[in-house]
Each structure stands twice: as structure tokens, then as C-alpha cells.
Write a protein that holds these residues in place. Structure first.
Motif, PDB file in Angstrom:
ATOM      1  N   ASN A 188      24.193  14.253  82.497  1.00 14.68           N
ATOM      2  CA  ASN A 188      22.840  13.883  82.933  1.00 14.68           C
ATOM      3  C   ASN A 188      21.874  15.054  82.716  1.00 14.68           C
ATOM      4  O   ASN A 188      20.775  14.904  82.170  1.00 14.68           O
ATOM      5  N   PHE A 209      20.870   9.291  85.307  1.00 11.01           N
ATOM      6  CA  PHE A 209      21.441   8.519  84.207  1.00 11.01           C
ATOM      7  C   PHE A 209      22.959   8.630  84.224  1.00 11.01           C
ATOM      8  O   PHE A 209      23.507   9.731  84.347  1.00 11.01           O
ATOM      9  N   THR A 210      23.624   7.510  84.081  1.00 13.77           N
ATOM     10  CA  THR A 210      25.053   7.510  83.789  1.00 13.77           C
ATOM     11  C   THR A 210      25.196   7.561  82.271  1.00 13.77           C
ATOM     12  O   THR A 210      24.214   7.404  81.533  1.00 13.77           O
ATOM     13  N   PHE A 226      21.262  17.434  90.283  1.00 12.57           N
ATOM     14  CA  PHE A 226      21.944  16.314  89.618  1.00 12.57           C
ATOM     15  C   PHE A 226      23.374  16.174  90.111  1.00 12.57           C
ATOM     16  O   PHE A 226      23.886  15.063  90.250  1.00 12.57           O
ATOM     17  N   HIS A 249      25.050  12.745  91.694  1.00 14.57           N
ATOM     18  CA  HIS A 249      26.231  12.069  91.158  1.00 14.57           C
ATOM     19  C   HIS A 249      27.391  12.070  92.153  1.00 14.57           C
ATOM     20  O   HIS A 249      28.193  11.133  92.158  1.00 14.57           O
TER      21      HIS A 249
END
Length: 513
Positions: A289, A305-306, A334, A338
Motif C-alpha cells: 500500500n 488499498f489492498t 498504513f 492494515h
């Protein structure tokens, strides 16, 4: 504009001369995303023709790093494919064939200049303050004589015969047309005296033969980009779409990262090398990401974002050629996002090695109960043992001074601890929904604040000033251990009181019992 309906063939072609770093990983990621988005193929090719700089184990480390990031290749040295071999050291004869073709067609020539002559020439050019370049001595040799000298076994290299007049224009997808004067392009060596091709020839031959449609690589290749264009044209081949990515700058934004600075980063728990990031508590999803957004963006507000999101949304048009500073604070951000997005069972699986590494005997069932208490509170997997190690300890031994409540003396804190223990002993059930209201009523009647009472309990029960939610933690620890830990806190405060040479009778105003 790029046509995303056509399958793209892309490649990542690292040299096994060191660790896989963030810049290389980003190059691989972008190439992988384009291939996956278009239903094409992503290749791994090892560019190991520089035999002197090879590092043992580097090739395996590169593969391991890519796999950890979730970047899997369709063709490569370990799995083969229709266009192998995928190590340049195994393609020596292929390059020699095309080098000879270039010589025969007048686009290259044999050079017999000794290293001593070349060094003397360089020193003379430096003295005249000229840029270093080959002076063309062997370029002027009669081809038949050159062939005879090669046949006689005289040591030689093969150089590209760069046009000396006019200009060469090449097109980069991000920067548009780049035009250079041909006289500024050196007669670069294509094949060394040991028979190994150099990067400039090998990369062109491989990308053509492996049917690469998009060459995505670092901007450090921009200076020799016109040369690669000239070699393509000399061989009569169609050029791929060239994409030279932005440079990574060090966190200050001033200059590229050096090895010394990379070593300093490790002291702060950061690294630019993929091999280190797992041990530092980072998720591969967070690395992907983070590096995706260092040179590319989807819009001005989406940040999470994945890999699947990136495959769907990635376009070359959204790449930015401007230099990107490495921002580790953003990386931590980030990583936290996640971690919070993981299913509890998966987070438990990933944090478990960090507990084991610290010597904790981990009970999986208990670990699963702990995950909801720490998932919102850690920014790295490595933080989990510090945050929640007390759950797996038989006993905790707080710093005695930490048990002294703010605004209270040692004796007053001891008195409070005894009363808390008494209240907890009276509790029939230590479940959070029962214990918390009960202890809040205790606070209301004590004349103290929740911060004072719960702060003492937190240090006594967890051994820490900062912990996951207190009452949920008590429930996981269990009634018996909670009471034991409160008794231990009382003992420590009694010891502290004795050390200070005080007695409980010295209290001017004892707390109500």
C-alpha cells in the motif's frame, strides 16, 4: 494513453548484487499490477552478467521478498517458461549471436584497446576537463583486419558504433520525448573481454525475445535510455513502452539514501530493505500500500488499498515522475490500517511469532481472546508483546514507584490497594460487564478519581502504565491471578514504605476504610 484491454508482458529484472530494497520492490509491484490488470504475464529475470558484484544468496533473498509481498511471477528462473533461461548468465551465446550481427551490419565493432591504454586515455581527458569517453581508435580499424585479430585470439570487447552526427529521440511514457545529441553518447561496450554481455545489450535482447511490451524501471537508466533505443533500431526491432519511475529520496527529501543512513534507520526500527520489514513488525499488505502511493495515486483522498484494489485501479497515466521522499510515519499509519483490517484469527497467526521470540508460552485460545483488545492499539506486530505480554506471564512485578498513585503518598496508595483487593474479593464474577460497574461505584464512594483507582489497578494487574482495556484484560487473566497480582502490589508497597522509613501510623488523614 495505454490500452489496458491488451495483455501486457512485464518483467522485474534485478541484479543479485545486494538486498531487495523499497525502490526495487516498487518497480516489481508496478510491473506486476499492469500485468495482472490486463490479464498478461509478469516475468522475473535475474540480470547477473556483472559477475564480480554478485552476492551469494541475493537471488534467493529477492525471490523470498517478492513472495512475502504477494508478488508472484508467471515465468522465472525457478519455474521456467517458454522464453528461458531467465538468468542472463545462462544466455551468453544468445547475446554473442546478436553482438556479431551488429558487427556484421556495421552497428558495432571489435575493440582491442588494453586497460592500460584506456586508463591513460581517461586521465588525459580528465586533464583536459573533458567528459570520459572512448576516443574511437578501434572504430577506425579495417573490419577485415579486426576479424583476423579476433580469429588469432587477441583479447577484445565489442563496442556499439554510436552515430556521431545528428540527434536521437526516445519516448518515455511519463516524460514524453527525450532528444540528445548523438556526439554525447559514448561507444558503449556491449560484450566484455570475458564474453559476457553487459546490461545494455542483454536487456534489449532479452526484452525483445521475451516479448516484453512495457519496460518499467528506475530513472537511473534515463542517461543510457537513448543508447537502448539505438540498439533496438540497429537490430530492427519494435521498441516497448518505456516507463522510467520517480526517484526515492531519503526522508529529509534531500538526496538518495546511502548505506550509512540505511544503517542509522535500523536503530530507529525502520529499514529500506524488504528482508528486514517482516522482523520489524510490518505487514506485507502495508508495504505494498505504502510503496504503491510513492509515485502513483488513484485520486486525492483514497489511501487504503489492498493488492486487489491496486490491480483494479492501477493505470500508468496516474504515475508521477516527480521524486518521492520516503515517509516512515506514513508507513506506520498504513501498517496500523492494515492490522485493523485483518480478521482476528489472521492477526493472531501473525503476532504469535513475536510472542514466541520473546520467550512467551502462547496459548492460542487465550491469544484469540486478546486480539480484540490490542488490534486497535498497535501500529506494528512487534508492539504486541510489549502491549500484551503480561497475559502470558505467571506473575508480573511492577516497578514499585509506579504503584504510588498520583496525588497520594506511599501509605495512602497502600491503603487504596488493600481496599481494591477487598472489593475484588467480594466480586462473585470478574467478567467485564460485572466488574466495571462495581468498581466504578467503588470509585464514586472513595472520593478519588477513576484515573487514580484504575491507574493503580492497571499497574498492579498488568505491570504496565499503558495496557489494553483494564476490565476486559482482567477477564482474560482470570479472577485468581488478578487477586494474586493485587496481593503482590500490596507487598511491594509495604516494602517501599519500609524502605522510606515510614510507618502507616504517620498518616495525618488516613483514607476511610
Amino acid at each position: 494513453m495505454n490500452d489496458y484491454s491488451k495483455p501486457a508482458r512485464t518483467r522485474f529484472a534485478p541484479s543479485p548484487t545486494g538486498h531487495l530494497h523499497l525502490g526495487g520492490a516498487r518497480t516489481a509491484l508496478y510491473a506486476y499490477l499492469l500485468a495482472r490488470k490486463t490479464g498478461g504475464q509478469f516475468l522475473l529475470r535475474i540480470e547477473d552478467t556483472d559477475r564480480k558484484r554478485l552476492v551469494p544468496g541475493a537471488e534467493e533473498e529477492i525471490m523470498e521478498g517478492l513472495r512475502w509481498l504477494g508478488i508472484q511471477w508467471d515465468e522465472g528462473p525457478d519455474i521456467g517458461g517458454p522464453y528461458g533461461p531467465y538468468r542472463q548468465s545462462e544466455r551468453k551465446e544468445i547475446y554473442q549471436q546478436y553482438a556479431r550481427q551488429l558487427v556484421e551490419q556495421g552497428h558495432a565493432y571489435y575493440c582491442f584497446c588494453s586497460p592500460q591504454r584506456l586508463e591513460a586515455m581517461r586521465q588525459e581527458q580528465q586533464r583536459r576537463k573533458e567528459p570520459p569517453h572512448y576516443d574511437g581508435t578501434c572504430r577506425r580499424l579495417d573490419p577485415a583486419e579486426a576479424e583476423r585479430r579476433v580469429a588469432a585470439g587477441e583479447p577484445h570487447v565489442i563496442r556499439f558504433k554510436t552515430p556521431k552526427e545528428g540527434t536521437t529521440t526516445v519516448r518515455d511514457f511519463l516524460r514524453g520525448e527525450i532528444t540528445v545529441e548523438n556526439r554525447t553518447i559514448d561507444d558503449y561496450i556491449l560484450v566484455k573481454s570475458d564474453g559476457y554481455a553487459v546490461y545494455h545489450l542483454a536487456v534489449v535482447v532479452d526484452d525483445h525475445l521475451m516479448k516484453i511490451t512495457h519496460v518499467i524501471r528506475g530513472s537511473e537508466w534515463l542517461p543510457t535510455f537513448p543508447l537502448h533505443g539505438l540498439i533496438y533500431r540497429a537490430l530492427g526491432w519494435e521498441e516497448p513502452t518505456w516507463v522510467h519511475l520517480s526517484v526515492f529520496l531519503k526522508p529529509s527529501g534531500k538526496g538518495k539514501m546511502s548505506k550509512r543512513e540505511a544503517a542509522d534507520l535500523m536503530k530507529d526500527g525502520y529499514s529500506i530493505f524488504i528482508k528486514d520489514l517482516k522482523g520489524l513488525g510490518y505487514l506485507p499488505e502495508a508495504v505494498v500500500n505504502w510503496i504503491a502511493l510513492m509515485g502513483w495515486s488513484y485520486d486525492d483522498h483514497t489511501e487504503f488499498f489492498t493488492m486487489q484494489d491496486l490491480i483494479e485501479k492501477f493505470t500508468l497515466e496516474r504515475l508521477n515522475p516527480a521524486p518521492a521522499a520516503i515517509n516512515f510515519s506514513k508507513f506506520d499509519h498504513f501498517n496500523g490500517l492494515h492490522i485493523r483490517a485483518l480478521p482476528p484469527e489472521e492477526l493472531a497467526r501473525r503476532v504469535k511469532p513475536f510472542f514466541l521470540e520473546r520467550g512467551y508460552q502462547v496459548d492460542d485460545e487465550r491469544l484469540l481472546r486478546i486480539i480484540p483488545l490490542i488490534q486497535e492499539r498497535i501500529a506494528g506486530l512487534d508492539e504486541a508483546p510489549d502491549m500484551a505480554g503480561f497475559f502470558f506471564k505467571e506473575n508480573v512485578v511492577p516497578v514499585p514507584a509506579d504503584l504510588v498513585v498520583k496525588g497520594l503518598s506511599v501509605a495512602e496508595s497502600l491503603d487504596l490497594a488493600r481496599r481494591v483487593l477487598k472489593a475484588l474479593e467480594a466480586l462473585p464474577d470478574i467478567r467485564a460487564e460485572i466488574a466495571e460497574p462495581y468498581m466504578r461505584e467503588f470509585v464514586a464512594q472513595s472520593g478519588l478519581t477513576a484515573g487514580q483507582v484504575f491507574g493503580l489497578m492497571r499497574v498492579a494487574i498488568t505491570g504496565q502504565k499503558v495496557s489494553p482495556p483494564l476490565f476486559e484484560s482482567m477477564e482474560v487473566i482470570g479472577r485468581e491471578k488478578v487477586l494474586q497480582r493485587m496481593e503482590q502490589a500490596i507487598y511491594l508497597l509495604e516494602e517501599l514504605l519500609q524502605k522510606e522509613g515510614l510507618s502507616e501510623k504517620s498518616l495525618d488523614t488516613p483514607l476511610e476504610s
